[in-house]
Design a protein around this motif. Structure first.
Motif, short mmCIF file in Angstrom:
data_model
loop_
_atom_site.label_atom_id
_atom_site.label_comp_id
_atom_site.label_asym_id
_atom_site.label_seq_id
_atom_site.Cartn_x
_atom_site.Cartn_y
_atom_site.Cartn_z
N ALA B 350 50.98 38.58 39.28
CA ALA B 350 50.40 38.66 38.53
C ALA B 350 50.36 37.44 37.88
N SER B 351 49.69 36.85 36.74
CA SER B 351 49.49 35.98 36.54
C SER B 351 49.42 36.23 34.93
N LEU B 352 51.18 36.03 34.61
CA LEU B 352 50.91 36.97 33.33
C LEU B 352 50.58 36.31 31.78
N SER B 354 47.13 35.84 32.11
CA SER B 354 45.81 36.29 31.57
C SER B 354 45.72 38.44 31.22
N GLU B 358 41.97 40.65 34.21
CA GLU B 358 42.05 39.62 34.92
C GLU B 358 42.79 39.05 36.30
N ASN B 359 44.19 40.35 35.49
CA ASN B 359 44.40 39.93 37.13
C ASN B 359 44.42 41.45 38.55
N ILE B 361 40.62 42.52 39.13
CA ILE B 361 39.85 41.48 39.69
C ILE B 361 39.81 40.32 40.49
N LEU B 362 41.36 40.35 40.61
CA LEU B 362 41.38 39.55 41.81
C LEU B 362 40.69 39.50 43.00
N VAL B 415 49.68 45.68 39.66
CA VAL B 415 49.88 44.82 41.26
C VAL B 415 49.18 45.80 42.16
N ARG B 418 46.26 46.49 41.75
CA ARG B 418 45.14 45.76 42.25
C ARG B 418 45.35 46.22 43.74
N TYR C 217 36.72 30.58 36.25
CA TYR C 217 37.69 32.62 36.84
C TYR C 217 39.02 32.17 37.49
N PHE C 228 50.01 32.02 42.39
CA PHE C 228 49.35 33.13 42.60
C PHE C 228 48.02 33.19 42.40
#
Lengths: 311, 514, 353
Positions: B350-352, B354, B358-359, B361-362, B415, B418, C217, C228
């Protein structure tokens, strides 16, 4: 025409004198950059520190009539500001790069402010009869044909710079402080686990860089020119950063790097004075920067190859 | 032998509520080699940090040489004659060996002791080296010597400071077998010179080989202290694993379908360049869960990274349906409906900084459904994130909340959400419930089984043996980069049996397993 | 709740830093001026006292907005480029070449062509440190600082030699650019030129790019957590190169707008560290495009204020440097901002209980 001039200067050894003169501020500033770099606090504010010292040195020197007092005042100012850098980066947690960047803006602007506030000048300040850092003429040797020109007649600061190389070698490799400095820069946790005060060491590393940048700046105003011109360092501080990188982070490498960059400056100066020169001075001035980038690429490629054996 | 150290009823509760030690007693005799064993998270490291003054205990007392002591920091402990060799070396690479050994305590000379007395430094280090037989070139730079020698430097560092009690934290984790043998010789030499050793490990073979007595920790408590002569590996491993934590997952028997993933003869290097995977082969079918058991650091991380495209393989092949995964990029693999719950959600998962949206829709931000012309369709993203948060029970203010503000359990649900949102055909879940609360564990386990029942092939890697056993239909055990067992997860399979394989005590004939 | 409160704290902290920096400036004025209150009022009020001054603020803000945007883009991708200055020169130089030497054509074609040349020049020059960083892991701070000198010296060489204007009267500059493609004043008689419109459009485009598109993004994700991004299949190296190129293009735009709006042609050393001022703007704005707009306007206001102060009192305009330096340091002081947030977090917890 240019070639003859350069050749002429090589033959009559005046190129050596010019080279040593121009190398001195680069060498001093990069020794300062080296010590802070080794301590893990990269100082990109050398340029600003030099300017502050250059101004203080000539201002105090000319008002007291004593060059030594001037130089000391310049160095003191520079050290003081580098402690300020320590306060902001180590205590207030400002990125050390940003702190250095701020010091550069400060040095450039504040010297102009002081110049106009104190002397009412905006472009440059050249006091009449300001005392210069003296030139060392060595008796007897100065009369010997070649040796005399090589060794005698250089500014005291040239010798101080060369001695500083030895001093730094000693400081870094032969004193407990030097070992602590290297360990703090490289493995701060290991150093701390053995009770080495990492922050205090980093403050001192910045102070050393301030001291050397101070000497460099003082020489530019009180030795090289005998005046203060706004932004007179003209990128010397950045050159010094490049030298630290090129010099493989040791004083001897830095001496060599400074000689190369000093030579480039010396040649550029000669070329500029010769009318209709076929080699543009800009490109000679550019040499240090291009060499630095090339060296970075070289190091990076070497690292990459070493990493390639690992996935 | 007289008692040197006595730690009584040590408790340690961290501010966040984790109880790392919940009543540990440890008694160490002078001149012995005392092994401290336990699984990851059993509380060994915390106990040693308390002993060394790096952490303050919440409760309990420490008596050293018959006196009650409290240490404010490692310097106090060092002064009292303790020394710790950390698992991760604390060395400055560009300094020489002798410089590292005397660092912070250099012999000095000259006016105001301004200079290093290098002659004295060399003499003292030389003396240390010859006294203890810890051979190492003292003039070499630390960066240029092999790992085994670096460890000797660490031990010499401790000895230079006069340590009598030496703590070795998982000293063999980074060593080759030969280096391990050499280390054991050195340890014996130290003991014969009157030193006392606390040896932390989870490798039982080594415990039997080197120690005099053993203290077993489990879930923050000391379970037993045994004389090495009077015990065996089976007993220790039973005590280590215990039966405290039980995961219960209700599931119907698996209905395996076609092979989804086929791994053959896979080899890979770890970050240090040593061979971490040595010819691993297995298959996973749709509709089954394959569990990977093993003590951490036996090749699990590398296996997962190779399959998901994050690490290069040195040998072998990975076929997923009919595609060659080794030739595909990470992005391509993700697009092929391979879900990957990475072992470290904080850095890779994860991007903490973000938002939750946003996490989430990777895998979707380039999908035309989520676009409006060249732009990402915010409404759509919001809607998607809301649905995901509802389905996966992510508890947060809204989808704009920063991921870093979530609890471990909720972040892991993000996580998992997703990775499941693309309906994976192959799901690789690494430590899916590490550091997650009980409610989230159950939820995540149910989701994994739901996917299996929906026909996906699932691979679960976990350091928690009970988790592997609860989820898997078949289990392979990795030891030292090799598959040492392939087991059907039948009701009569016991943790002890797997434990023997995990610790390298037992090994199946590989050809039989395939 | 969480995010808007966090934003509030952040903006509050920045405003406090701005006020503190101004106070530092005032203290210096009080200490050194014989007419401190005249000086302070000249600093704060005079810039807004005439339409001419307001126009000057806008003109000063234009290149600052563009370089601020340039740096905010690279900073967001986690690359600490200091190369906007050099990219600005190259962009302006290439743009000016197109403006001076292309054969005569309709300004409606010529002007966009000049802009595109400037964008490309900056982008390609930015690509050098980008590639070095992404593929060779060469320190971008050093490479960009060095490349700045390369750019300044190279352009200086050309305008001193081959491209030197015959009519330059000894100045090192190119021939004058045709009036047709120079930026007109927004209103006749006002100082402000149309560059401000370009700058505002750039703010909008960068905002959309960074926050509404896939590339934005990816770019932000690479800067926030490279692990990540890699795990998610993003080609992090390409993204880094692209971000430095976008940044270079914006810096190049800053250069050509300055040439077309102010100087009328490419002059040696015309920038006087606009690229470095952009770093301050981006830091102040926390890399947000809208923040860049506000920060650049404020910064330009202080600069014009410094000039009006120099004109209207005994203080030299360099006093502004004190304010700038304190701004940079205070705004970047993580210790202060962490402290504010922790204080808030603690009081927030108490409130919940």
């Amino acid at each position: 025409m240019v070639w003859q001039t350069i050749w002429g200067q090589i033959v009559d050894l005046s190129l050596v004198a010019v080279l040593l003169r121009l190398m001195t501020p680069i060498l001093l500033a990069s020794l300062g950059g080296l010590i802070s770099d080794i301590g893990g606090v990269i100082n990109i504010g050398l340029e600003g520190l030099m300017l502050m010292s250059a101004f203080t040195s000539i201002a105090v020197g000319s008002s007291t009539g004593n060059w030594a007092v001037g130089v000391l005042a310049g160095v003191a100012t520079s050290v003081l500001i580098s402690y300020g850098m320590g306060f902001f980066s180590l205590k207030m947690k400002v990125d050390i790069i940003i702190t250095g960047f701020a010091v550069n803006i400060f040095g450039s602007g504040f010297t102009i402010f002081l110049m106009s506030k104190i002397y009412g000048m905006t472009g440059n300040y050249s006091p009449t009869g300001a005392p210069r850092i003296p030139v060392v003429n060595i008796p007897f040797i100065e009369d010997i044909p070649v040796l005399g020109k090589l060794l005698s007649g250089h500014s005291l600061m040239v010798w101080i710079a060369l001695l500083s190389v030895a001093f730094c070698m000693f400081l870094i490799y032969r004193t407990p402080y030097g070992v602590h400095l290297r360990s703090v820069g490289e493995a701060p946790y290991a150093a701390q686990s053995l009770g080495i005060p990492a922050k205090r060491i980093q403050y001192s590393a910045l102070a050393w860089s301030g001291a050397f940048a101070g000497l460099a700046g003082a020489f530019m105003s009180n030795g090289l020119t005998n005046m203060f011109v706004k932004d007179m360092t003209a990128g010397t501080g950045f050159l010094a950063l490049a030298v630290v990188l090129l010099g493989n982070r040791n004083p001897i490498g830095i001496l060599l790097g400074s000689l190369i960059f000093g030579l480039a400056s010396a040649l550029a100066t000669i070329v500029q004075t010769v009318p209709n020169s076929p080699i543009p001075s800009q490109f000679i001035q550019m040499i240090p920067y291009v060499v630095t980038i090339a060296a970075l690429v070289f190091f990076a490629l070497r690292n990459k190859r070493r990493l390639a054996t690992m996935p | 032998m007289p008692i040197l150290l006595e730690m009584k009823n040590i408790h340690k509760v961290y501010p966040n509520g984790t109880a790392a030690n919940r009543g540990v007693d440890l008694t160490v005799h002078e001149g012995e080699i005392h092994a401290l064993v336990g699984e990851n998270g059993a509380g060994k490291s915390t106990l040693m940090k308390i002993l060394f003054g790096l952490e303050a205990p919440t409760d309990g007392t420490i008596e050293y040489k018959g006196q009650t002591v409290t240490f404010d920091g490692p310097r106090d402990a060092i002064k009292q004659g303790m020394g710790m060799v950390h698992q991760h070396f604390m060395l400055a690479p560009s300094l020489t060996v002798s410089e590292n050994i005397v660092l912070g305590d250099e012999p000095k000379k000259g006016v105001f002791s301004m200079f290093r007395d290098r002659a004295k430094e060399f003499k003292e280090v030389e003396h240390l080296i010859s006294t203890y037989g810890l051979k190492v070139n003292m003039q070499a730079k630390v960066e240029s010597i092999p790992v085994g020698q670096k460890q000797r430097v660490e031990i010499l560092k401790v000895l230079y400071r006069g340590a009598k009690l030496i703590i070795l934290d998982e000293p063999t984790a980074v060593l080759t077998p030969q280096e391990t043998d050499e280390l054991f010789d050195s340890i014996k030499a130290l003991v014969s010179q009157g030193h006392t050793i606390i040896f932390i490990t989870h490798k039982l073979r080594e415990v039997m080989q080197i120690s005099n007595r053993i203290t077993v920790l489990r879930a923050g408590k000391s379970i037993a202290t045994l004389l090495t002569q009077e015990t065996n590996q089976e007993e220790i491993s039973r005590l280590m694993v215990g039966r405290d934590v039980l995961f219960r997952v209700d599931k119907i028997p698996a209905e395996p379908k076609d092979v989804v993933l086929a791994v053959r003869d896979l080899g890979a290097l770890d970050d240090k360049g040593t061979l971490a995977l040595k010819g691993v082969s297995f298959t996973i079918r749709g509709g089954e869960v394959l569990g990977i058991a093993g003590v951490e650091g036996n090749g699990q991380t590398e296996l997962v990274e190779v399959i998901t495209g994050l690490r290069k393989a040195t040998t072998g092949e990975v076929r997923y349906q009919d595609k060659d995964l080794l030739a595909a990029s990470v992005a391509e693999i993700r697009r092929m409906k391979v879900g990957h719950v990475p072992e470290d959600r904080q850095t890779a998962g994860a991007s903490l900084t973000s938002s939750i949206a946003e996490n989430l829709i990777l895998d979707h931000y380039r999908n035309p459904d989520f676009k409006w012309g060249p732009f990402i369709n915010k409404k759509k993203v919001k809607q998607f994130a809301k649905v995901m948060m509802d389905t996966f029970d992510v508890r947060a203010q809204n989808e704009e909340t920063m991921a870093g503000a979530l609890s471990g359990g909720n972040l892991q649900k993000v996580v998992v959400a997703r990775e499941l949102s693309k309906n994976p055909l192959l799901l690789i879940a690494s430590q899916p419930t590490r550091g997650v609360d009980i409610g989230a564990i159950e939820f995540i386990h149910r989701e994994i089984i739901k996917r299996r029942d929906g026909g996906a092939a699932v691979m679960v890697v976990s350091a928690e043996l009970s988790e592997v056993m609860a989820l898997s239909d078949r289990i392979i055990v990795l030891y030292d980069g090799e598959i040492v067992a392939l087991l059907d997860n039948t009701p009569d399979l016991t943790e002890q049996e797997i434990g023997y394989y995990m610790l390298g005590i037992k090994k199946q004939e590989l050809e039989a397993t395939r | 709740m969480k995010s808007s409160k966090a934003l509030f704290l952040e903006v509050g902290g920045i405003l406090a830093a701005v006020v503190t920096a101004l106070i530092c400036g005032f203290v210096v004025i009080l200490l050194t001026s014989s007419e401190p209150f005249t000086a302070i009022s000249a600093l704060l009020l005079d810039p807004l006292s005439s339409t001419f001054n307001i126009g000057t603020i806008l003109n000063k803000a234009v290149p600052l907005i563009l370089t601020g945007l340039a740096l905010s883009v690279v900073f967001q991708s986690g690359v600490f480029s200091m190369g906007a200055e050099g990219q600005l020169y190259i962009g302006a130089f290439v743009g000016a070449l197109a403006a001076v030497y292309l054969p005569a054509m309709s300004p409606w074609i010529h002007f966009p062509l000049v802009i595109v040349c400037a964008l490309l020049g900056g982008a390609l020059f930015g690509m050098i440190p980008g590639v070095l960083k992404a593929y060779l892991n060469a320190n971008e701070i050093v490479t960009t600082l060095m490349l700045n000198f390369v750019a300044i010296l190279t352009t200086s060489y050309f305008v001193n030699n081959q491209l030197k204007a015959a009519s330059g009267g000894g100045y090192a500059k190119m021939e004058n650019i045709s009036k047709d493609i120079l930026l007109p004043k927004i209103f006749p008689g006002m100082a402000a030129h149309a560059g401000i419109i370009i700058a505002v459009v750039a703010v909008i485009i960068v905002y959309l790019l960074m926050y509404k598109t896939s590339i934005g993004y990816e770019l932000r994700l690479v800067g926030k957590n490279g692990h990540f991004a890699r795990y998610g299949g993003i080609a992090t190296r390409k993204v880094i190169v692209v971000s430095v190129m976008i940044s270079g293009a914006l810096a190049g735009l800053a250069g050509i707008v300055e040439v077309l709006g102010i100087h009328g042609t490419f002059k040696e050393n015309f920038s006087a560290s606009l690229g470095f001022d952009g770093i301050i703007i981006a830091l102040l704005a926390r890399n947000h495009p809208v923040g860049v707009l506000i920060a650049a306007l404020f910064y330009a206001y202080i600069q014009v204020g410094a000039q009006t102060m120099q004109f209207g009192s005994d203080m030299p305009r360099e006093v502004a440097v004190i304010i700038q330096v304190m701004l940079v340091l205070l705004v970047s002081a993580q210790a202060i901002f962490t402290y504010i947030k922790q204080r808030y977090a603690r009081s927030g917890q108490k409130a919940v209980k």
